[in-house]
Write a protein that holds these residues in place. Structure first.
Motif, PDB file in Angstrom:
ATOM      1  N   SER A 100      26.576  91.328  23.494  1.00  0.00           N
ATOM      2  CA  SER A 100      25.941  90.124  24.028  1.00  0.00           C
ATOM      3  C   SER A 100      26.928  89.109  24.584  1.00  0.00           C
ATOM      4  CB  SER A 100      25.083  89.458  22.946  1.00  0.00           C
ATOM      5  OG  SER A 100      25.853  89.181  21.794  1.00  0.00           O
ATOM      6  N   CYS A 101      28.229  89.348  24.443  1.00  0.00           N
ATOM      7  CA  CYS A 101      29.215  88.398  24.957  1.00  0.00           C
ATOM      8  C   CYS A 101      29.073  88.272  26.470  1.00  0.00           C
ATOM      9  CB  CYS A 101      30.626  88.863  24.603  1.00  0.00           C
ATOM     10  SG  CYS A 101      31.934  87.719  25.112  1.00  0.00           S
ATOM     11  N   GLY A 102      29.036  87.032  26.958  1.00  0.00           N
ATOM     12  CA  GLY A 102      28.920  86.793  28.388  1.00  0.00           C
ATOM     13  C   GLY A 102      27.507  86.527  28.861  1.00  0.00           C
ATOM     14  N   ASN A 103      26.569  86.370  27.905  1.00  0.00           N
ATOM     15  CA  ASN A 103      25.177  86.138  28.313  1.00  0.00           C
ATOM     16  C   ASN A 103      24.816  84.653  28.373  1.00  0.00           C
ATOM     17  OD1 ASN A 103      25.036  85.449  25.621  1.00  0.00           O
ATOM     18  ND2 ASN A 103      23.450  86.930  25.076  1.00  0.00           N
ATOM     19  N   GLY A 104      25.813  83.783  28.173  1.00  0.00           N
ATOM     20  CA  GLY A 104      25.567  82.359  28.333  1.00  0.00           C
ATOM     21  C   GLY A 104      25.172  81.611  27.084  1.00  0.00           C
ATOM     22  N   ARG A 105      25.174  82.294  25.944  1.00  0.00           N
ATOM     23  CA  ARG A 105      24.885  81.612  24.685  1.00  0.00           C
ATOM     24  C   ARG A 105      25.751  82.218  23.581  1.00  0.00           C
ATOM     25  NH1 ARG A 105      20.111  84.930  25.250  1.00  0.00           N
ATOM     26  NH2 ARG A 105      20.081  86.534  23.629  1.00  0.00           N
ATOM     27  N   VAL A 106      25.945  81.463  22.519  1.00  0.00           N
ATOM     28  CA  VAL A 106      26.752  81.937  21.394  1.00  0.00           C
ATOM     29  C   VAL A 106      25.826  82.642  20.410  1.00  0.00           C
ATOM     30  CG1 VAL A 106      28.333  81.296  19.553  1.00  0.00           C
ATOM     31  CG2 VAL A 106      28.361  80.024  21.708  1.00  0.00           C
ATOM     32  N   ASP A 107      25.952  83.965  20.329  1.00  0.00           N
ATOM     33  CA  ASP A 107      25.079  84.765  19.480  1.00  0.00           C
ATOM     34  C   ASP A 107      25.751  85.089  18.151  1.00  0.00           C
ATOM     35  OD1 ASP A 107      22.681  85.345  21.198  1.00  0.00           O
ATOM     36  OD2 ASP A 107      24.242  86.111  22.534  1.00  0.00           O
ATOM     37  N   ASP A 108      24.965  85.672  17.264  1.00  0.00           N
ATOM     38  CA  ASP A 108      25.484  86.086  15.962  1.00  0.00           C
ATOM     39  C   ASP A 108      26.656  87.043  16.158  1.00  0.00           C
ATOM     40  OD1 ASP A 108      25.608  86.316  13.197  1.00  0.00           O
ATOM     41  OD2 ASP A 108      24.239  88.024  13.154  1.00  0.00           O
ATOM     42  N   GLY A 109      27.737  86.809  15.435  1.00  0.00           N
ATOM     43  CA  GLY A 109      28.924  87.646  15.549  1.00  0.00           C
ATOM     44  C   GLY A 109      29.945  87.133  16.541  1.00  0.00           C
ATOM     45  N   GLU A 110      29.595  86.076  17.291  1.00  0.00           N
ATOM     46  CA  GLU A 110      30.504  85.515  18.295  1.00  0.00           C
ATOM     47  C   GLU A 110      31.007  84.142  17.849  1.00  0.00           C
ATOM     48  OE1 GLU A 110      28.121  87.458  22.131  1.00  0.00           O
ATOM     49  OE2 GLU A 110      28.104  85.292  21.777  1.00  0.00           O
ATOM     50  N   ILE A 111      32.241  83.837  18.200  1.00  0.00           N
ATOM     51  CA  ILE A 111      32.784  82.502  17.952  1.00  0.00           C
ATOM     52  C   ILE A 111      32.424  81.572  19.105  1.00  0.00           C
ATOM     53  CG2 ILE A 111      34.913  81.179  17.626  1.00  0.00           C
ATOM     54  CD1 ILE A 111      36.130  83.644  16.306  1.00  0.00           C
ATOM     55  N   CYS A 112      32.349  82.125  20.309  1.00  0.00           N
ATOM     56  CA  CYS A 112      32.049  81.342  21.503  1.00  0.00           C
ATOM     57  C   CYS A 112      31.486  82.272  22.566  1.00  0.00           C
ATOM     58  CB  CYS A 112      33.323  80.656  22.023  1.00  0.00           C
ATOM     59  SG  CYS A 112      34.643  81.843  22.458  1.00  0.00           S
ATOM     60  N   ASP A 113      31.175  81.726  23.734  1.00  0.00           N
ATOM     61  CA  ASP A 113      30.770  82.549  24.873  1.00  0.00           C
ATOM     62  C   ASP A 113      31.370  81.925  26.131  1.00  0.00           C
ATOM     63  OD1 ASP A 113      28.381  84.781  25.512  1.00  0.00           O
ATOM     64  OD2 ASP A 113      28.923  83.487  27.195  1.00  0.00           O
ATOM     65  N   PRO A 114      32.022  82.732  26.972  1.00  0.00           N
ATOM     66  CA  PRO A 114      32.731  82.167  28.124  1.00  0.00           C
ATOM     67  C   PRO A 114      31.824  81.641  29.227  1.00  0.00           C
ATOM     68  CG  PRO A 114      32.812  84.556  28.194  1.00  0.00           C
ATOM     69  CD  PRO A 114      32.200  84.191  26.882  1.00  0.00           C
ATOM     70  N   THR A 115      30.535  81.944  29.193  1.00  0.00           N
ATOM     71  CA  THR A 115      29.648  81.531  30.283  1.00  0.00           C
ATOM     72  C   THR A 115      28.629  80.476  29.867  1.00  0.00           C
ATOM     73  OG1 THR A 115      28.113  83.359  29.835  1.00  0.00           O
ATOM     74  CG2 THR A 115      29.895  83.785  31.392  1.00  0.00           C
ATOM     75  N   THR A 116      28.833  79.839  28.715  1.00  0.00           N
ATOM     76  CA  THR A 116      27.933  78.752  28.340  1.00  0.00           C
ATOM     77  C   THR A 116      28.138  77.570  29.285  1.00  0.00           C
ATOM     78  OG1 THR A 116      29.582  77.954  26.760  1.00  0.00           O
ATOM     79  CG2 THR A 116      27.835  79.365  25.895  1.00  0.00           C
ATOM     80  N   PRO A 117      27.109  76.749  29.509  1.00  0.00           N
ATOM     81  CA  PRO A 117      27.256  75.589  30.398  1.00  0.00           C
ATOM     82  C   PRO A 117      28.111  74.478  29.794  1.00  0.00           C
ATOM     83  CG  PRO A 117      25.078  75.629  29.408  1.00  0.00           C
ATOM     84  CD  PRO A 117      25.736  76.923  29.039  1.00  0.00           C
ATOM     85  N   PHE A 118      28.558  74.665  28.582  1.00  0.00           N
ATOM     86  CA  PHE A 118      29.420  73.696  27.899  1.00  0.00           C
ATOM     87  C   PHE A 118      30.594  74.460  27.291  1.00  0.00           C
ATOM     88  CE2 PHE A 118      26.125  75.262  25.112  1.00  0.00           C
ATOM     89  CZ  PHE A 118      26.812  75.670  23.992  1.00  0.00           C
ATOM     90  N   ASN A 119      31.625  73.748  26.893  1.00  0.00           N
ATOM     91  CA  ASN A 119      32.772  74.388  26.248  1.00  0.00           C
ATOM     92  C   ASN A 119      32.411  74.681  24.795  1.00  0.00           C
ATOM     93  OD1 ASN A 119      35.201  75.223  25.159  1.00  0.00           O
ATOM     94  ND2 ASN A 119      36.428  73.657  26.193  1.00  0.00           N
TER      95      ASN A 119
END
Length: 298
Positions: free
Chosen positions: A236-255
């Motif tokens: 799910s990394c890169g789908n624009g939201r921080v999902d379970d198992g992720e610390i962040c996501d590079p495509t969120t509209p915010f840092n």
């Protein structure tokens, strides 16, 4: 009613449906696992933290039902997916996975020889256009579609008054499947599926089928029923939201890599800080489809 004598036992058999919990040996005959049964998947009690992992071996009285787990195709909260279960990874189900096996023979034990594993991807046909598939598994990974774990354990007769097992019952053993999924299989799945857009699929459901093989005291061979385990591999990394198992996501509209100053130290980067005069710097979220995807870098 007729009387049938087997294995020195006298059994009254009514010519109707009856439930038999203890059975005498019939070579190579184990319908639905009535003689040699794979009961299911279990794990022991555990205490897991960032600093330590404590696991108990499951027993009849303490075993916790298992059967499915989820982790990242590349990593989970920055901890790499290498093999499964991972005894050194707090997010890799370090206290699982155990298969419970049971012998229902009277006066005969069964010696476990090996457990055969086979793998498939649930819904693999849906991705056939981008990943060539055969028998619900990527063709390029066919060399890893089967695995065998050779393990030795004895299940005493169901009527035994002594036991060689630590399970709490003489005719039951718990066998740890370590690993249930080899590093080579993970590597091949990543090669085939990584790089596909998260909009195409957000997870892979890897189904593991396990069948145990053993030999009774009089030399009869037994094959258990087959049981399935489901391992959900997140993508799910890169789908624009921080999902379970992720610390962040590079495509969120915010840092999504904002550090917090706590007691003079930045909580993630660990550098000295002051909420007013020296605030924590913002980090960068790593891109998807790399080993350290969706991890903050400061």
């Amino acid at each position: 009613m007729r009387i049938i004598r087997r294995c020195g036992q006298v059994a009254a058999v009514v010519l109707a449906a009856v439930l038999v919990t203890a059975t005498c040996a019939v070579g190579d005959n184990n319908p639905n696992g009535t003689v040699f049964r794979a009961v299911g998947w279990f794990k022991g009690k555990s205490e897991i933290s960032a600093d330590q992992i404590k696991c108990e071996i499951p027993t009849i009285s303490s075993a916790i039902g298992d059967g499915s787990f989820a982790l990242g195709l590349w990593n989970t909260y920055g901890r790499a997916t290498i093999y499964y279960p991972d005894i050194n990874n707090p997010f890799g189900n370090p206290c699982g996975v155990w298969i419970q096996l049971r012998n229902s023979l009277i006066n005969e034990g069964i010696q476990l020889d090996h457990v055969q594993l086979s793998y498939k991807i649930k819904g693999a046909q849906r991705l056939q256009g981008v990943v060539p598939t055969r028998k619900k598994f990527p063709q390029a990974c066919s060399a890893f579609r089967h695995d065998t774990q050779f393990v030795g354990a004895r299940m005493d007769p169901v009527n035994s008054t002594t036991t060689t097992s630590d399970s709490g019952a003489p005719n039951v053993v718990f066998i740890e499947m370590l690993p249930l999924v080899q590093p080579e299989l993970f590597d091949c799945l990543r090669t085939e599926y990584v790089g596909r857009a998260s909009s195409l699929f957000v997870s892979l459901s890897l189904i593991v089928h396990a069948t145990a093989f053993g030999t009774s005291d009089n030399g009869d061979s037994f094959q258990s029923n087959t049981i399935a385990y489901s391992l959900n591999l997140r993508h799910s990394c890169g789908n624009g939201r921080v999902d379970d198992g992720e610390i962040c996501d590079p495509t969120t509209p915010f840092n999504s890599c904002v550090d917090v100053c706590q007691s003079g130290t930045c909580s993630q980067s660990g550098v000295p800080c002051d909420p007013v005069s020296n605030p924590c710097p913002a980090g960068l979220c790593t891109a998807q489809d790399i080993p350290a995807e969706c991890v903050c870098v400061f």
